[in-house]
Design a protein around this motif. Structure first.
Motif, PDB file in Angstrom:
ATOM      1  N   VAL A  99      44.841  32.312  38.460  1.00 19.56           N
ATOM      2  CA  VAL A  99      44.726  33.362  37.452  1.00 19.56           C
ATOM      3  C   VAL A  99      45.878  33.233  36.454  1.00 19.56           C
ATOM      4  CG1 VAL A  99      44.634  35.848  37.057  1.00 19.56           C
ATOM      5  CG2 VAL A  99      43.633  34.872  39.135  1.00 19.56           C
ATOM      6  N   PRO A 100      45.612  33.271  35.146  1.00 22.94           N
ATOM      7  CA  PRO A 100      46.692  33.143  34.161  1.00 22.94           C
ATOM      8  C   PRO A 100      47.678  34.305  34.254  1.00 22.94           C
ATOM      9  CG  PRO A 100      44.639  33.801  33.096  1.00 22.94           C
ATOM     10  CD  PRO A 100      44.292  33.432  34.504  1.00 22.94           C
ATOM     11  N   GLU A 101      48.952  34.013  33.984  1.00 20.87           N
ATOM     12  CA  GLU A 101      49.974  35.069  33.992  1.00 20.87           C
ATOM     13  C   GLU A 101      49.798  36.010  32.800  1.00 20.87           C
ATOM     14  OE1 GLU A 101      52.149  35.954  36.117  1.00 20.87           O
ATOM     15  OE2 GLU A 101      52.534  34.258  37.439  1.00 20.87           O
ATOM     16  N   ALA A 102      49.463  35.475  31.628  1.00 18.69           N
ATOM     17  CA  ALA A 102      49.246  36.295  30.423  1.00 18.69           C
ATOM     18  C   ALA A 102      50.384  37.293  30.220  1.00 18.69           C
ATOM     19  CB  ALA A 102      47.902  37.018  30.515  1.00 18.69           C
ATOM     20  N   ILE A 103      51.613  36.810  30.306  1.00 20.70           N
ATOM     21  CA  ILE A 103      52.798  37.677  30.341  1.00 20.70           C
ATOM     22  C   ILE A 103      52.883  38.616  29.148  1.00 20.70           C
ATOM     23  CG2 ILE A 103      55.324  37.651  30.233  1.00 20.70           C
ATOM     24  CD1 ILE A 103      55.189  35.028  31.887  1.00 20.70           C
ATOM     25  N   ASP A 104      52.604  38.105  27.951  1.00 21.67           N
ATOM     26  CA  ASP A 104      52.792  38.904  26.737  1.00 21.67           C
ATOM     27  C   ASP A 104      51.475  39.275  26.061  1.00 21.67           C
ATOM     28  OD1 ASP A 104      52.050  36.401  25.891  1.00 21.67           O
ATOM     29  OD2 ASP A 104      53.675  36.168  24.430  1.00 21.67           O
ATOM     30  N   GLN A 105      50.387  39.255  26.820  1.00 18.66           N
ATOM     31  CA  GLN A 105      49.074  39.502  26.236  1.00 18.66           C
ATOM     32  C   GLN A 105      48.655  40.963  26.334  1.00 18.66           C
ATOM     33  OE1 GLN A 105      47.385  36.844  24.606  1.00 18.66           O
ATOM     34  NE2 GLN A 105      49.503  36.164  24.922  1.00 18.66           N
ATOM     35  N   TYR A 106      47.653  41.308  25.528  1.00 23.71           N
ATOM     36  CA  TYR A 106      47.046  42.647  25.596  1.00 23.71           C
ATOM     37  C   TYR A 106      46.551  42.886  27.021  1.00 23.71           C
ATOM     38  CZ  TYR A 106      44.091  46.605  24.211  1.00 23.71           C
ATOM     39  OH  TYR A 106      43.513  47.845  24.095  1.00 23.71           O
ATOM     40  N   PRO A 107      46.850  44.036  27.620  1.00 24.22           N
ATOM     41  CA  PRO A 107      46.521  44.269  29.031  1.00 24.22           C
ATOM     42  C   PRO A 107      45.052  44.667  29.218  1.00 24.22           C
ATOM     43  CG  PRO A 107      47.631  46.181  28.135  1.00 24.22           C
ATOM     44  CD  PRO A 107      47.589  45.167  27.021  1.00 24.22           C
ATOM     45  N   GLU A 108      44.246  43.745  29.661  1.00 22.86           N
ATOM     46  CA  GLU A 108      42.824  43.993  29.805  1.00 22.86           C
ATOM     47  C   GLU A 108      42.295  43.210  31.000  1.00 22.86           C
ATOM     48  OE1 GLU A 108      40.221  45.774  29.896  1.00 22.86           O
ATOM     49  OE2 GLU A 108      40.531  46.233  27.779  1.00 22.86           O
ATOM     50  N   VAL A 109      41.225  43.690  31.613  1.00 27.52           N
ATOM     51  CA  VAL A 109      40.627  42.981  32.741  1.00 27.52           C
ATOM     52  C   VAL A 109      40.269  41.554  32.345  1.00 27.52           C
ATOM     53  CG1 VAL A 109      38.648  42.903  34.307  1.00 27.52           C
ATOM     54  CG2 VAL A 109      39.783  45.093  33.854  1.00 27.52           C
ATOM     55  N   LYS A 110      39.652  41.410  31.178  1.00 24.42           N
ATOM     56  CA  LYS A 110      39.205  40.084  30.756  1.00 24.42           C
ATOM     57  C   LYS A 110      40.374  39.144  30.485  1.00 24.42           C
ATOM     58  CE  LYS A 110      38.779  41.236  25.830  1.00 24.42           C
ATOM     59  NZ  LYS A 110      37.838  41.362  24.681  1.00 24.42           N
ATOM     60  N   PHE A 159      42.604  38.408  32.486  1.00 30.65           N
ATOM     61  CA  PHE A 159      42.822  37.658  33.719  1.00 30.65           C
ATOM     62  C   PHE A 159      41.554  36.953  34.196  1.00 30.65           C
ATOM     63  CE2 PHE A 159      45.651  41.312  33.490  1.00 30.65           C
ATOM     64  CZ  PHE A 159      46.866  40.659  33.488  1.00 30.65           C
ATOM     65  N   GLY A 160      40.464  37.177  33.512  1.00 23.03           N
ATOM     66  CA  GLY A 160      39.195  36.599  33.910  1.00 23.03           C
ATOM     67  C   GLY A 160      38.979  35.218  33.350  1.00 23.03           C
ATOM     68  N   PRO A 161      37.739  34.724  33.487  1.00 21.03           N
ATOM     69  CA  PRO A 161      36.582  35.470  33.986  1.00 21.03           C
ATOM     70  C   PRO A 161      36.432  35.476  35.494  1.00 21.03           C
ATOM     71  CG  PRO A 161      35.892  33.304  33.288  1.00 21.03           C
ATOM     72  CD  PRO A 161      37.362  33.375  33.009  1.00 21.03           C
ATOM     73  N   LEU A 162      37.456  35.023  36.219  1.00 17.04           N
ATOM     74  CA  LEU A 162      37.308  34.874  37.664  1.00 17.04           C
ATOM     75  C   LEU A 162      38.591  35.267  38.382  1.00 17.04           C
ATOM     76  CD1 LEU A 162      35.742  33.738  40.150  1.00 17.04           C
ATOM     77  CD2 LEU A 162      36.734  31.510  39.594  1.00 17.04           C
ATOM     78  N   ILE A 163      38.450  35.994  39.487  1.00 14.31           N
ATOM     79  CA  ILE A 163      39.553  36.364  40.365  1.00 14.31           C
ATOM     80  C   ILE A 163      39.248  35.789  41.750  1.00 14.31           C
ATOM     81  CG2 ILE A 163      40.798  38.292  41.417  1.00 14.31           C
ATOM     82  CD1 ILE A 163      41.298  37.968  38.407  1.00 14.31           C
ATOM     83  N   PRO A 164      40.226  35.205  42.440  1.00 20.08           N
ATOM     84  CA  PRO A 164      39.919  34.496  43.694  1.00 20.08           C
ATOM     85  C   PRO A 164      39.641  35.380  44.907  1.00 20.08           C
ATOM     86  CG  PRO A 164      42.261  34.342  43.190  1.00 20.08           C
ATOM     87  CD  PRO A 164      41.607  34.980  42.000  1.00 20.08           C
ATOM     88  N   ALA A 165      39.888  36.680  44.821  1.00 23.38           N
ATOM     89  CA  ALA A 165      39.564  37.601  45.915  1.00 23.38           C
ATOM     90  C   ALA A 165      38.446  38.531  45.475  1.00 23.38           C
ATOM     91  CB  ALA A 165      40.781  38.420  46.313  1.00 23.38           C
ATOM     92  N   ILE A 205      43.969  38.856  48.639  1.00 20.71           N
ATOM     93  CA  ILE A 205      44.931  37.789  48.372  1.00 20.71           C
ATOM     94  C   ILE A 205      46.180  38.417  47.777  1.00 20.71           C
ATOM     95  CG2 ILE A 205      45.462  35.754  46.968  1.00 20.71           C
ATOM     96  CD1 ILE A 205      42.542  34.995  47.061  1.00 20.71           C
ATOM     97  N   ALA A 206      47.341  37.994  48.282  1.00 23.27           N
ATOM     98  CA  ALA A 206      48.616  38.358  47.676  1.00 23.27           C
ATOM     99  C   ALA A 206      49.362  37.086  47.304  1.00 23.27           C
ATOM    100  CB  ALA A 206      49.452  39.197  48.621  1.00 23.27           C
ATOM    101  N   GLU A 207      49.866  37.032  46.067  1.00 22.54           N
ATOM    102  CA  GLU A 207      50.664  35.906  45.590  1.00 22.54           C
ATOM    103  C   GLU A 207      52.019  36.444  45.134  1.00 22.54           C
ATOM    104  OE1 GLU A 207      48.528  33.893  42.479  1.00 22.54           O
ATOM    105  OE2 GLU A 207      46.594  34.162  43.480  1.00 22.54           O
ATOM    106  N   ASP A 208      53.083  35.873  45.660  1.00 17.30           N
ATOM    107  CA  ASP A 208      54.438  36.330  45.352  1.00 17.30           C
ATOM    108  C   ASP A 208      54.575  37.827  45.638  1.00 17.30           C
ATOM    109  OD1 ASP A 208      57.084  36.516  44.490  1.00 17.30           O
ATOM    110  OD2 ASP A 208      56.494  36.870  42.407  1.00 17.30           O
ATOM    111  N   GLY A 209      54.602  38.148  46.935  1.00 12.93           N
ATOM    112  CA  GLY A 209      54.701  39.543  47.345  1.00 12.93           C
ATOM    113  C   GLY A 209      55.781  39.756  48.380  1.00 12.93           C
ATOM    114  N   GLU A 210      56.126  41.009  48.579  1.00 15.08           N
ATOM    115  CA  GLU A 210      57.161  41.372  49.542  1.00 15.08           C
ATOM    116  C   GLU A 210      56.846  42.745  50.114  1.00 15.08           C
ATOM    117  OE1 GLU A 210      62.090  41.623  49.609  1.00 15.08           O
ATOM    118  OE2 GLU A 210      61.004  40.982  47.805  1.00 15.08           O
TER     119      GLU A 210
END
Length: 512
Positions: free
Chosen positions: A394-405, A407-413, A443-448
């Motif tokens: 999933v792309p990080e999209a750090i500075d992008q408009y916050p929208e479901v799409k 991070f899409g079109p696919l999520i691994p969980a 799925i958790a990526e980089d979690g604590e």
């Protein structure tokens, strides 16, 4: 003595009602074709000059451009009274300009109050912005394209830096842009308001922007854009001490949203007992991407039907400034102490994520989403995911408009996907699938410090694992009931992963 008391009471009554005025006494026609703006404004000015009261709109259609509501004035729209927005864009003023989250200059309005106190709009009548007709006239003379010109069109209602605001009983129809925008105002009551506003772009229902001591209850919103949206377009005043309850929400975007514009904090916000339906984006979207601290937000007792993606929680680093010359860019904010419980959702099969997923939670590298609790969550999903899709990046999209799409079109969980999180607690979670899905439920990526307790999930033949941790430091998994079988219950990946404790899952016969 009795005569004196009666005279005193009579004088008090006269003073109490002396300032109530009727717009027709000032020349308003109410015929739907004559522009009544001037007469309505004269009635408001006379009312406030006398100390305040009600400005009464009898039955009729009052065509108008911008109307300014002033101190101690309540507009009373009687039954069958309709304030009708002019379709001439030149009849509108912008008293408090600013820029929205897409970078468009906005702020024109039909009804507006600025730096006023003790104001209201009440009654059985309605306000209609005639948004589609206004747009049709607008594009005849401004051909730069919709993305550049929509912000020139007026909001239906704008409340700016006001104290003591009541909007009760009225219906708000077909704005030319946002339907209602409350900015940096205090002591607001929005009650029994009906909103039907779609047909042009950006038809938000209610925008609560840097407001405090707000109550919203028993409202019905059908919006072309976000239905209930909390914003902070300025860094100088938080959205704080807000209670929302018993709303029905339908939206072509998000039903409950926080933080598309997010410079000042979102704090101590409680939302409960809302029904969300036929929503073409997120059911609940909590976002902070422009430096705001989002904390102590509680959402409970929510139902969703035919919602494309039930939840998105996002901490990002877009860091936009919306009021140029009045604000400066901020560092990345924080996301902390959020509780969402008692949610039952039926996710739409036709979603912006393909195949659909239930919940997305993601910070950015170096900035984690902290101390989120999801409890008693039940989501029905279409399924359809493949083993290959279970490892999609999933792309990080750090500075992008916050929208479901984004991070899409696919999520691994298929159930919950979480990245850059700390202190995540997920209790009594249930997922139902209409068809097989070979992606993990979680799925958790980089979690604590992640806790998963008392889940009921489905697993399809060929699924690699029910739960997958990637570079997770400290996790507890217990109390799982799994319908079906998977190659593994919990799979751990990444050199940083450590301290993961699991108990055995209970497997039962699959429905699929």
């Amino acid at each position: 003595m009795k005569g004196t008391l009666f005279l005193l009471l009579s004088i008090l009554c006269l003073h109490g009602y002396a300032a109530d005025v009727n717009v027709k006494d000032f020349g308003a026609t109410g015929d739907g074709t004559t522009l009544d703006s001037k007469a309505i404004q004269q009635a408001i000015d006379a009312c406030t000059k006398q100390g305040g009261g009600k400005v009464i709109f009898p039955a009729g259609k009052y065509l108008s451009g911008t109307i300014v509501i002033k101190d101690n004035v309540t507009l009373l729209l009687q039954k069958d009274a309709l304030i009708l927005g002019s379709t001439d864009i030149n009849h509108y003023d912008n008293i408090d300009p600013f820029m929205d989250g897409l970078g468009i200059d906005v702020g024109w309005a039909l009804l507006v109050a600025v730096d006023a106190k003790n104001i209201g709009i009440e009654g059985e009548g309605a306000i209609d912005g005639q948004g589609s007709k206004l747009k049709a006239q607008h594009v005849l003379t401004d051909t730069r394209g919709e993305a550049k010109i929509w912000g020139r069109r007026p909001f239906l209602l704008r409340i700016v830096r006001c104290t003591g605001v009541t909007v009760r009983g009225v219906s708000l129809y077909y704005a030319a842009a946002w339907t209602s925008h409350y900015f940096q105002s205090r002591q607001i009551l929005i009650e029994q308001v009906k909103i039907v506003s779609h047909g042009v772009a950006h038809n938000d229902g209610m925008d609560i922007d840097g407001c405090q001591n707000v109550q919203i209850r028993d409202c019905d919103v059908e919006s072309g854009d976000d239905a209930l949206c909390f914003k902070t377009t300025s860094s100088t005043m938080a959205c704080k001490d807000i209670t929302v309850t018993r709303l029905r929400l339908k939206s072509n975007q998000a039903a409950i949203k926080m933080g598309t514009e997010s410079m000042a904090p979102f704090e101590d916000i409680n939302i409960s007992h809302c029904d969300i339906y036929d929503t073409r984006n997120g059911g609940i979207k909590l976002l902070t991407v422009d430096g705001a601290h989002l904390r102590r937000v509680n959402i409970s007792d929510i139902t969703m039907k035919n919602v494309r993606t039930p939840m998105l929680l996002r901490l990002g680093s877009r860091l936009t400034v919306f009021r140029k010359g009045k604000d400066t860019q901020q560092p990345t904010g924080s996301f902390d102490q959020v509780v969402i419980r008692n949610v039952k959702a039926e996710a739409a099969a036709d979603a912006q994520l393909k195949p659909p997923s239930g919940i997305l939670i993601t910070g950015v590298p170096g900035h984690t989403i902290n101390n989120v609790t999801l409890e008693n969550i039940e989501i029905s999903l279409a399924g359809g995911g493949t083993a290959e899709q279970a490892h999609h990046a999933v792309p990080e999209a750090i500075d992008q408009y916050p929208e479901v799409k984004t991070f899409g079109p696919l999520i691994p969980a298929y159930g919950i996907w979480a990245r850059h999180v700390k202190g995540l607690k997920l209790k009594n979670i249930r997922f139902h699938l209409s068809s097989p899905d070979l992606r993990p439920a979680f799925i958790a990526e980089d979690g604590e410090q992640i806790e998963l307790t008392d889940w009921q999930v489905s697993a399809s033949a060929g699924t690699e694992s029910i739960v997958r941790f990637e570079n997770v430091r400290g996790a507890v998994v217990r109390g799982f009931t799994v319908k079906g079988k998977a190659a593994a219950f919990v799979k751990t990946e990444g050199e940083a992963s450590k301290g993961i404790k699991t108990s055995k899952a209970k497997y039962v016969k699959a429905d699929l």
